[in-house]
Scaffold this active site. Structure first.
Site, PDB file in Angstrom:
ATOM      1  N   LYS A 188       1.223  -0.841   0.210  1.00  0.00           N
ATOM      2  CA  LYS A 188      -0.568   0.337  -0.279  1.00  0.00           C
ATOM      3  C   LYS A 188       0.645   1.109  -0.145  1.00  0.00           C
ATOM      4  O   LYS A 188       1.705   1.625   0.654  1.00  0.00           O
ATOM      5  CB  LYS A 188      -1.042   0.411   1.197  1.00  0.00           C
ATOM      6  CG  LYS A 188      -2.161   1.003   0.897  1.00  0.00           C
ATOM      7  CD  LYS A 188      -2.590   1.594   2.617  1.00  0.00           C
ATOM      8  CE  LYS A 188      -1.764   2.933   3.461  1.00  0.00           C
ATOM      9  NZ  LYS A 188      -1.901   4.067   2.430  1.00  0.00           N
ATOM     10  N   GLY A 241       7.125   3.842   8.892  1.00  0.00           N
ATOM     11  CA  GLY A 241       6.230   5.766   8.481  1.00  0.00           C
ATOM     12  C   GLY A 241       6.713   5.652  10.058  1.00  0.00           C
ATOM     13  O   GLY A 241       7.813   5.841  10.869  1.00  0.00           O
ATOM     14  N   SER A 242       5.652   7.317  10.061  1.00  0.00           N
ATOM     15  CA  SER A 242       6.139   7.336  12.159  1.00  0.00           C
ATOM     16  C   SER A 242       5.602   6.491  13.080  1.00  0.00           C
ATOM     17  O   SER A 242       5.032   5.109  12.906  1.00  0.00           O
ATOM     18  CB  SER A 242       5.097   8.251  12.220  1.00  0.00           C
ATOM     19  OG  SER A 242       3.977   8.027  12.671  1.00  0.00           O
ATOM     20  N   THR A 243       6.353   7.188  14.248  1.00  0.00           N
ATOM     21  CA  THR A 243       6.437   5.965  15.573  1.00  0.00           C
ATOM     22  C   THR A 243       4.827   5.680  16.163  1.00  0.00           C
ATOM     23  O   THR A 243       4.568   4.620  16.009  1.00  0.00           O
ATOM     24  CB  THR A 243       6.948   6.253  16.105  1.00  0.00           C
ATOM     25  OG1 THR A 243       8.126   6.695  15.905  1.00  0.00           O
ATOM     26  CG2 THR A 243       7.344   5.724  17.749  1.00  0.00           C
ATOM     27  N   GLY A 246       3.437   3.679  13.707  1.00  0.00           N
ATOM     28  CA  GLY A 246       3.889   2.167  13.747  1.00  0.00           C
ATOM     29  C   GLY A 246       3.711   1.352  15.833  1.00  0.00           C
ATOM     30  O   GLY A 246       3.154   0.304  15.578  1.00  0.00           O
ATOM     31  N   GLU A 263      10.040   0.187  10.502  1.00  0.00           N
ATOM     32  CA  GLU A 263      10.677   1.574  10.207  1.00  0.00           C
ATOM     33  C   GLU A 263      10.182   2.539  10.227  1.00  0.00           C
ATOM     34  O   GLU A 263       9.146   3.208   9.379  1.00  0.00           O
ATOM     35  CB  GLU A 263      11.661   1.395   9.281  1.00  0.00           C
ATOM     36  CG  GLU A 263      12.069   0.174   8.423  1.00  0.00           C
ATOM     37  CD  GLU A 263      13.392  -0.586   9.165  1.00  0.00           C
ATOM     38  OE1 GLU A 263      14.459   1.185   9.482  1.00  0.00           O
ATOM     39  OE2 GLU A 263      13.621  -1.212   9.200  1.00  0.00           O
ATOM     40  N   GLU A 397      10.132  14.485  16.661  1.00  0.00           N
ATOM     41  CA  GLU A 397      10.092  14.380  15.029  1.00  0.00           C
ATOM     42  C   GLU A 397       9.782  15.566  14.524  1.00  0.00           C
ATOM     43  O   GLU A 397       8.715  15.248  14.069  1.00  0.00           O
ATOM     44  CB  GLU A 397      10.051  13.264  14.710  1.00  0.00           C
ATOM     45  CG  GLU A 397      11.168  13.090  13.001  1.00  0.00           C
ATOM     46  CD  GLU A 397      10.202  11.867  12.450  1.00  0.00           C
ATOM     47  OE1 GLU A 397       9.197  11.188  12.446  1.00  0.00           O
ATOM     48  OE2 GLU A 397      11.476  11.018  11.841  1.00  0.00           O
TER      49      GLU A 397
END
Ligand code: NAD
Length: 495
Positions: A188, A241-243, A246, A263, A397
């Site tokens: 995706k 992608g972002s934490t 995640g 990641e 971030e």
């Protein structure tokens, strides 16, 4: 279900708009679309189909059927390598289109798109094509009565969810090892940049992949992404992608205990000691934070500088930045600093700049939006000093061209500040003292450490994070282990 597109640089192509399932482009069942916007002109490029949970289910079924089918099983390791090489050849042949798409929809400077994104994607596919027929198990001598051997078995159907910052490289980093190991895939793409991955779908059939082996869809994260991450017939999720997302993926993947690779984000430190070559440090730390307008997961967004060289370093950083950060139209050859990817990201970055100012940090340079000719989501390269560790600009971030510069007195203090974060993705140390460089490398909480450079990565070397920057790693040989399981086979010799 196609549209003819002409990028601002004059490159033309036929862009697919549907969902690529079972080697065909099909419409979405829900009728929802995603609009691709150019962040430079703020104008619409076109709209693509957005997958519903029902469409995701169709894609997973196609991938499952393909995984079980004799035609995929018949493709032995060597043939999988041949297919990946064909995919790489098609990407190379279409490199101009892929790079133009990325520059148009993402805002990335063209040379970065061509060599730092498309170029990397070709290399990654060829690297994993080479691995495909070198994935072996072990033979284990268990004494006179039995022997055992292991098979590196593919996991099955793999769901892959990618971000928008390097679309071409992300497609290849996900597909290469998954296919080399014999899995089938539903990938995706990100709703921020829905066109690039979909263009890759055109190559899949042309390269000769059997139907259902690689399915590529667009869709919104909370709907299509969540449907993929929670699907009970998906064996693994590989997410970048972002934490924040995640953590959500991890919860959804627990429903059927999927194998997971994450990641995620970073707030990476670069430590500069008083004995460092300051010109080299100023160059690499600029590259470390400003590349892709700060939209790099491994950006070194916290620069820690020995107090004795703090002011001197800042002047050098500024001078170097003025040389290498050229703001403008990303299709112009001289431009190195394009817009942020979208209005949402642009406003998010600007809100961090406001928070830095209101929390009392000192603005050393930049700090504002710089639309070009009244348009585009451009933000100036920005540096804050006098930053305290509780400030949002130190802790969170930003994913934009903004860095904080913090002084330290001793090596111990430098390490303490560097590790004062929930993240652990990247890091750098600048010093001419070899022993100190290795002490820092050993002591820092990060998946990657660069000595006297930043983000000087190589596809043969694993890349990943610790703490809340992820689970597992990509690139290099170790990534292969994340797409297989060990099957141990025992043979009774005592009959
Ligand atoms: P994001 O988390 O918003 O989205 C990433 C992907 O997840 C998209 O495809 C999105 O549609 C999907 N998604 C969103 N919500 C979802 C949900 N509830 N369930 C399933 N899927 C969902 O991140 P982004 O803004 O696209 O990318 C920027 C982030 O990615 C930054 O934090 C950056 O550091 C990180 N990143 C990390 C690496 C790495 O290798 N560690 C590389 C690139 C980017």
């Amino acid at each position: 279900m196609d549209v003819e597109l002409i990028a601002p640089n004059g490159v033309k192509w036929t862009q697919p708009l549907g969902l690529f399932i079972d080697n065909e482009f099909v419409g979405s069942t829900g009728g929802k679309t995603i609009t691709a916007v150019c962040p430079t002109s703020e104008e619409k490029i076109c709209s693509v189909h957005a997958a519903t949970a029902e469409d995701v289910d169709k894609a997973v079924k196609a991938a499952r059927t393909a995984f079980k089918s004799p035609s995929w099983k018949k493709h032995g390791a060597k043939e999988r390598g041949v297919l990946l090489n064909k995919l790489a050849d098609l990407a190379e042949k279409n490199a101009e289109v892929l790079a133009s798409l990325e520059t148009w929809n993402n805002g990335k400077p063209y040379s970065l798109a061509r060599y730092g994104d498309v170029g990397v994607s070709i290399d990654v596919l060829r690297y994993y094509a080479g691995w495909a027929d070198k994935i072996h198990g072990q033979f284990i001598d268990c004494g006179p009565d039995k022997i055992a051997y292991t098979i590196k078995s593919p996991l099955g159907v793999v769901g892959q969810i990618i971000p928008w910052n390097f679309n071409n490289a992300s497609v290849a980093v996900k597909l290469g090892p998954a296919i080399a190991c014999g899995n089938t895939v539903v990938l995706k793409a990100s709703e921020m940049c829905p066109l690039t991955a979909l263009y890759w779908a055109k190559f899949v059939k042309e390269a000769g992949f059997p139907p259902g082996v690689i399915n590529i869809i667009n869709g919104y994260g909370p709907e299509a992404g969540a449907a993929l991450a929670s699907h009970l017939d998906v064996d693994k999720i590989s997410f970048t992608g972002s934490t924040r997302t995640g953590k959500e993926i991890l919860k959804l993947a627990s429903l059927n205990m999927k194998n997971v690779t994450l990641e995620t984000g970073g707030k990476s430190p670069a430590i500069i000691f008083e004995d460092a070559d300051l010109d080299n440090a100023a160059l690499w730390t600029n590259i470390g934070i400003m590349t892709n307008s700060g939209q790099v997961c491994s950006a070194t967004s916290r620069i820690l500088v020995h107090e004795s060289i703090h002011d001197k370093f800042l002047e050098k950083f500024k001078a170097q930045g003025e040389k290498i950060s050229v703001i403008g139209d990303p299709f112009e050859q001289t431009t190195t600093h394009g817009p942020q990817v979208s209005k949402v990201q642009y406003e998010r970055v600007l809100s961090y700049l406001d928070s830095g100012k209101s929390e009392g940090a000192k603005l050393f340079m930049g700090g504002k939006a710089v639309p070009q000719g009244g348009k585009g989501f451009y933000v100036e390269p920005t540096v804050f000093t006098d930053v305290k560790s509780h400030m949002k600009i130190f802790r969170e971030e930003i994913f934009g061209p903004c860095v904080v510069v913090v002084p330290f007195k001793t090596e111990e203090e430098a390490l303490e500040i560097a590790n004062d974060t929930n993240y652990g993705l990247n890091s750098a140390v600048f010093t001419s003292n070899i022993a100190r460089a290795h002490r820092i490398a050993a002591g820092i909480d990060a998946g990657n450490v660069y000595i006297n450079s930043v983000n000087n990565m190589d596809i043969r070397v694993p890349f990943g994070g610790t703490k809340q920057s992820g689970i597992g790693s990509e690139l290099g040989e170790p990534c292969l282990a994340t797409y297989t399981y060990n099957k141990s086979v025992f043979v009774n010799l005592a009959i």
